[in-house]
Motif scaffolding. Structure first.
Motif, PDB file in Angstrom:
ATOM      1  N   ARG A 127       5.847  -0.626   0.682  1.00  0.00           N
ATOM      2  CA  ARG A 127       7.200  -0.870   0.177  1.00  0.00           C
ATOM      3  C   ARG A 127       8.207   0.050   0.859  1.00  0.00           C
ATOM      4  O   ARG A 127       9.316  -0.372   1.203  1.00  0.00           O
ATOM      5  N   SER A 128       7.829   1.316   1.081  1.00  0.00           N
ATOM      6  CA  SER A 128       8.722   2.249   1.777  1.00  0.00           C
ATOM      7  C   SER A 128       8.969   1.811   3.206  1.00  0.00           C
ATOM      8  O   SER A 128      10.100   1.874   3.710  1.00  0.00           O
ATOM      9  N   SER A 169      -1.090   2.580   1.059  1.00  0.00           N
ATOM     10  CA  SER A 169      -0.993   2.048  -0.301  1.00  0.00           C
ATOM     11  C   SER A 169       0.169   1.075  -0.426  1.00  0.00           C
ATOM     12  O   SER A 169       1.030   0.976   0.459  1.00  0.00           O
ATOM     13  N   ILE A 170       0.199   0.372  -1.541  1.00  0.00           N
ATOM     14  CA  ILE A 170       1.311  -0.553  -1.801  1.00  0.00           C
ATOM     15  C   ILE A 170       2.659   0.168  -1.784  1.00  0.00           C
ATOM     16  O   ILE A 170       3.622  -0.328  -1.181  1.00  0.00           O
ATOM     17  N   PRO A 171       2.789   1.351  -2.423  1.00  0.00           N
ATOM     18  CA  PRO A 171       4.078   2.051  -2.334  1.00  0.00           C
ATOM     19  C   PRO A 171       4.474   2.427  -0.909  1.00  0.00           C
ATOM     20  O   PRO A 171       5.659   2.401  -0.566  1.00  0.00           O
ATOM     21  N   VAL A 172       3.505   2.765  -0.043  1.00  0.00           N
ATOM     22  CA  VAL A 172       3.836   3.062   1.347  1.00  0.00           C
ATOM     23  C   VAL A 172       4.337   1.807   2.054  1.00  0.00           C
ATOM     24  O   VAL A 172       5.326   1.847   2.803  1.00  0.00           O
ATOM     25  N   HIS A 220       1.711  10.082   1.915  1.00  0.00           N
ATOM     26  CA  HIS A 220       1.123   8.765   1.680  1.00  0.00           C
ATOM     27  C   HIS A 220       0.680   8.607   0.232  1.00  0.00           C
ATOM     28  O   HIS A 220       0.825   7.532  -0.366  1.00  0.00           O
ATOM     29  N   THR A 231      11.361  -1.029   3.171  1.00  0.00           N
ATOM     30  CA  THR A 231      12.725  -0.550   2.948  1.00  0.00           C
ATOM     31  C   THR A 231      13.337  -0.069   4.250  1.00  0.00           C
ATOM     32  O   THR A 231      14.499  -0.369   4.568  1.00  0.00           O
ATOM     33  N   GLY A 247       3.576   7.658  -1.713  1.00  0.00           N
ATOM     34  CA  GLY A 247       4.190   6.377  -1.380  1.00  0.00           C
ATOM     35  C   GLY A 247       5.224   6.420  -0.289  1.00  0.00           C
ATOM     36  O   GLY A 247       5.967   5.443  -0.103  1.00  0.00           O
ATOM     37  N   TRP A 284      10.147  13.658  -1.924  1.00  0.00           N
ATOM     38  CA  TRP A 284       9.990  12.524  -2.844  1.00  0.00           C
ATOM     39  C   TRP A 284      11.063  12.571  -3.930  1.00  0.00           C
ATOM     40  O   TRP A 284      11.655  11.542  -4.278  1.00  0.00           O
ATOM     41  N   VAL A 292      12.204   7.638   1.662  1.00  0.00           N
ATOM     42  CA  VAL A 292      11.200   6.614   1.941  1.00  0.00           C
ATOM     43  C   VAL A 292      10.186   7.122   2.953  1.00  0.00           C
ATOM     44  O   VAL A 292       9.128   6.511   3.140  1.00  0.00           O
TER      45      VAL A 292
END
Length: 352
Positions: free
Chosen positions: A53-54, A48-51, A192, A57, A195, A159, A164
């Motif tokens: 992003r992590s 996903s998009i949050p993953v 996942h 990072t 995120g 979380w 991350v």
């Protein structure tokens, strides 16, 4: 030419490791680390998009930021090897704040440690360095000693700590491996969903893997298959011990093997043995980070640089190195971490 410090630390093996040309699987087939690794590899996945992003990072912090390589400080030995045994050489690390300080001052991409360590100082440091929460452990207080990874907390709590990524271990080959595969698979799916990225310690554990002559726990074929199981449960990054031999399936006479595994896909050269591990990580689509191993004292710098060169030239993504850094004076630990990072930052050290 590689930095002279690296050459000097490699000693007599410098030419063999730095000039070696692999004739097994072509480097052109590998998905190698680089500044565009997320765009080139992970954007195509179901993450996903949050993953994403992590992962970004993680890749964009520390001295190796933006290179696609990672240097991670892992300190969970207080549980895995007992706190007294692990921290007696340097008692400051009974205090988890010093673990975080070492990762920051050592220029690491992230720190990987326990729920308790991160929970104690999370508000002070969660926004200053990426956290990786190790969610399961083998504890050594049960007598007689047993070897079994059990959960120490929930993915949701990781979380909440601002992590991350989550990390977990599976002892592939052990009596408890089936349960661990199911537990960790479910935990990684949940991570996942929330995120976070996932990192799997793909260790092998079975007394039959160790014969009178060799320890096949570090055989390229057995560890490679452990890696392949790890990426199957969707680990984003695989942590594995550096291979030291090969032919484990054949020697122990179990599972299945093909002669080309030993004759064409690998040789006895350490870079080729490590490359076989990379192949089993979907040709590098999931990054391979090798562990630094136990501290040997005076030879730690040499051995750590050697491991980094082998991993990088094989197609790996970096090192996850702990004991060799924290079982020495703080500033010396920082120096060791920086030396390893310098291998990945040296553009003259290329794929074999």
């Amino acid at each position: 030419m590689a930095d002279q410090t690296i050459i000097d630390l490699l000693g007599e093996s410098a030419e063999d490791l730095l000039q070696y040309r692999s004739t097994t699987v072509s480097k052109e087939l590998l998905h190698v680390p680089g500044p565009d690794f997320i765009d080139r590899v992970f954007v195509q996945t179901n993450r996903s998009i949050p993953v994403l992003r992590s992962l970004a990072t993680l890749f964009n912090y520390g001295r190796l930021a933006g290179t696609g390589y990672v240097s991670i400080l892992p300190i969970d030995q207080g549980i895995e090897h007992t706190a007294g045994f692990s921290f007696a050489p340097n008692p400051i690390y009974f205090d988890p704040e010093n673990i975080i300080r070492l990762a920051i001052e050592g220029g690491c991409n992230a720190v990987a440690t326990t729920f308790g360590n991160l929970g104690m100082i999370a508000r002070k440091y969660a926004h200053k360095i990426p956290f990786i929460v190790k969610i399961n452990h083998n504890e050594l207080l049960t007598y007689p000693t047993k070897y079994n990874q059990i959960m120490f907390g929930s993915v949701e709590e990781a979380w909440n700590l601002g992590a991350v990524a989550v990390g977990a271990t599976i002892y592939f080959g052990s009596e408890e491996s089936s349960r661990q595969i199911i537990e960790v698979s479910q935990a990684f799916e949940r991570a996942h969903e929330l995120g976070m990225a996932t990192i799997l310690w793909c260790y092998t554990r079975n007394s039959a893997f160790k014969t009178k002559d060799k320890d096949y726990h570090v055989a390229a074929d057995i560890t490679g298959q452990a890696n392949h199981l790890g990426v199957t449960i969707q680990a984003d990054i695989i942590k594995q011990k550096m291979p030291e031999t090969n032919g484990g399936f054949e020697a122990v006479n179990f599972s299945k093997w093909h002669k080309d595994m030993y004759n064409k896909l690998a040789t006895d050269h350490p870079i080729d043995l490590c490359r076989y591990q990379v192949l089993n990580c979907y040709m590098g689509r999931a990054g391979l980070i090798n562990s630094g191993g136990e501290s040997a004292g005076d030879t730690d710098l040499e051995q750590s640089v050697r491991t980094a060169v082998i991993n990088k030239r094989a197609g790996g993504m970096g090192l996850i190195l702990g004991r060799r850094a924290f079982q020495r004076p703080f500033e010396e630990g920082v120096k060791l971490l920086n030396l390893v990072q310098d291998v990945y930052g040296d553009s003259s050290i290329t794929l074999a």
